[in-house]
Enzyme design. Structure first.
Site, PDB file in Angstrom:
ATOM      1  N   ASP A 108       0.869  -1.174   0.000  1.00  0.00           N
ATOM      2  CA  ASP A 108       0.000   0.000   0.000  1.00  0.00           C
ATOM      3  C   ASP A 108       0.903   1.221   0.000  1.00  0.00           C
ATOM      4  OD1 ASP A 108       0.879  -0.803   2.496  1.00  0.00           O
ATOM      5  OD2 ASP A 108      -1.115  -1.145   3.296  1.00  0.00           O
ATOM      6  N   GLU A 178      -6.056   2.965   3.598  1.00  0.00           N
ATOM      7  CA  GLU A 178      -6.631   3.389   4.882  1.00  0.00           C
ATOM      8  C   GLU A 178      -8.117   3.727   4.765  1.00  0.00           C
ATOM      9  OE1 GLU A 178      -5.272   3.028   7.604  1.00  0.00           O
ATOM     10  OE2 GLU A 178      -3.106   3.104   7.326  1.00  0.00           O
TER      11      GLU A 178
HETATM   12 ZN   LIG Z   1      -3.638   1.667   8.895  1.00  0.00          ZN
HETATM   13 ZN   LIG Z   2      -1.765  -0.289   7.323  1.00  0.00          ZN
END
Ligand SMILES: [Zn+2]
Ligand SMILES: [Zn+2]
Length: 449
Positions: A108, A178
């Site tokens: 991510d 997130e």
């Molecule tokens: Zn997080």
């Molecule tokens: Zn994370």
């Protein structure tokens, strides 16, 4: 004599194999050693320049450039969002290396609106505008900078070790984890039509509750699904001194918050973990006015889909039933809105694949450094890449806390800062080294020649 001779032969063959394995491992260590100063530098640079979910423009460009330099076929700007004006998109680096499995490795990219308080020399002072146009301080408080660093380190190592694996390697860097939006946005942009569908999908997440140098795994459900639910409790407003001519939504909302607690305790099997939290309650403007409405924002966490569906039905039934019981007219019944586009699936670690990972971890670090970790009710959007568990996927936990601080916390009982804390400070060495070693070893195992 012959038998003895055979044994000797076998022994020397085994010894040669052993030497070869050691040599490969030594090569590895040497390569990581060589790259480590650059990776540590990369980590600190990323840490000092975090970008919010939906706006990971520079971070994505950095990953694309790294993969391109290594010879990956790189595609940028992958992702379809519902909202306009977003600038954070996914990157895919593909490396074809003969016939074999397709392995997806995911990182991510995003950081959080958190004001860093770690005091490390490379602490973030970055400010950014969020999607509502408000300027906020930003921090990699979930350690996605560790993931990105290990991701580019792994890509480099796998290119160097190309003669040891076969198949197609898909390095996938996703934005907006997130907010549980990036993985979905990439799939909505035909990720699995534009690139081969993976045989396996792998990810890791740093974990402050494991000392750096160790690794954790959770077979089966590891993280929960998350579903945002909004309830608009409507009443009939009026003067605060004259409740008999109003239907007070503040009282109704207060009762509703309490009764919602019984959904988990009275309607659900204790063997099916569920969390239902009312996180916000907003209503009213002045002490002597009964308002027209009160807004509640809830988050629902479950592992199983049928449980999730059942609880959503319960929330709707209870909200509407309680309004009716309070005498709220039918046309003012509460509006229950389930925000499905922002919901995320559970992270289910395929048990067989996870067992394979554990085997790799154990042979690399020894059983003493490999921990089975309990599942949590936190959420992730990595589960999307498994297409509802059709593709075996597994996410492992990378130990990230300074072992000295870890031991101190055990001794004193003082809790360590968790993910999203302004004090979360992963120890770069050996966390990054371990991340690269573990991820590389897993890919080599899955794609072995
Ligand atoms: Zn997080
Ligand atoms: Zn994370």
């Amino acid at each position: 004599m012959r038998i003895a001779g055979t044994v000797r032969l076998l022994t020397s063959a085994a010894a040669m194999l052993f030497v070869a394995t050691i040599a490969i491992a030594a090569d590895w260590e040497k390569l990581i050693d060589q790259d480590l100063p650059r990776l540590t530098e990369t980590y600190k640079r990323l840490h000092a320049a975090p970008e919010l979910s939906y706006f990971e423009e520079k971070t994505a460009a950095f990953v694309a450039q790294e993969l391109r330099q290594l010879g990956f076929e790189v595609t940028e700007h992958i992702g379809k969002y519902q909202q306009p004006g977003l600038t954070g998109y996914g990157v895919v680096g593909m490396l074809k290396n003969g016939n074999g499995p397709v392995v997806l490795v995911r990182t991510d990219l995003d950081a959080l609106p958190v004001a860093e308080k770690t005091g490390v020399p490379y602490a973030s002072k970055a400010r950014m505008k969020n999607e509502n146009g408000e300027e906020v301080l930003v921090m990699h408080a979930c350690g996605h900078d560790v993931h990105i660093t290990c991701f580019v380190g792994t890509a480099k190592l796998l290119v160097a070790l190309k003669n040891q694996w076969k198949g197609t390697l898909l390095m996938v860097a996703q934005p907006a984890e997130e907010v549980i939006a990036g993985a979905k946005a990439m799939l909505a942009d035909n990720l699995y039509q534009r690139f081969p569908k993976p045989t396996y999908a792998i990810a890791m997440h740093d974990n402050p509750f494991l000392p750096a140098g160790t690794v954790g795994y959770t077979p089966g459900y590891a993280l929960a699904s998350s579903t945002p639910v909004d309830i608009l409790v409507r009443g009939v407003g009026g003067h605060g001194s004259k409740p008999e001519s109003a239907k007070d939504p503040v009282v109704l909302a207060s009762q509703l918050v309490m009764v919602l607690q019984t959904v988990v305790s009275r309607e659900n099997s204790p063997f099916d973990p569920v969390v239902l939290t009312v996180g916000t309650i907003h209503g009213g403007t002045k002490r002597n006015i009964i308002p027209d409405e009160v807004k509640l924002e809830l988050t629902l966490r479950t592992y199983k889909e049928d449980v999730r569906q059942r609880i959503l039905v319960s929330i709707d039934r209870i909200a509407k039933g309680m309004a009716a019981a309070a005498g709220v007219p039918a046309e003012r019944a509460p509006v229950v809105h389930v925000d499905e586009p922002m919901a995320g699936p559970p992270t289910f670690n395929d048990p067989a694949l996870t067992e394979r990972l554990v085997h790799v971890f154990t042979s690399l670090l020894g059983a003493n450094n490999v921990f089975k970790v309990d599942p949590v009710m936190g959420s992730e959007d990595f589960g999307f890449f498994s297409l509802n568990q059709q593709i075996p996927a597994s996410m492992f936990w990378l130990g990230a806390t300074d072992p000295v601080k870890f031991a101190e916390s055990k001794r004193t009982g003082t809790p360590l800062p968790f993910l999203h804390s302004p004090l979360f400070a992963p120890l770069p060495e050996p966390t990054i080294r371990m991340g690269v070693r573990l991820m590389t070893a897993v890919v080599l195992d899955l794609m072995q020649k």
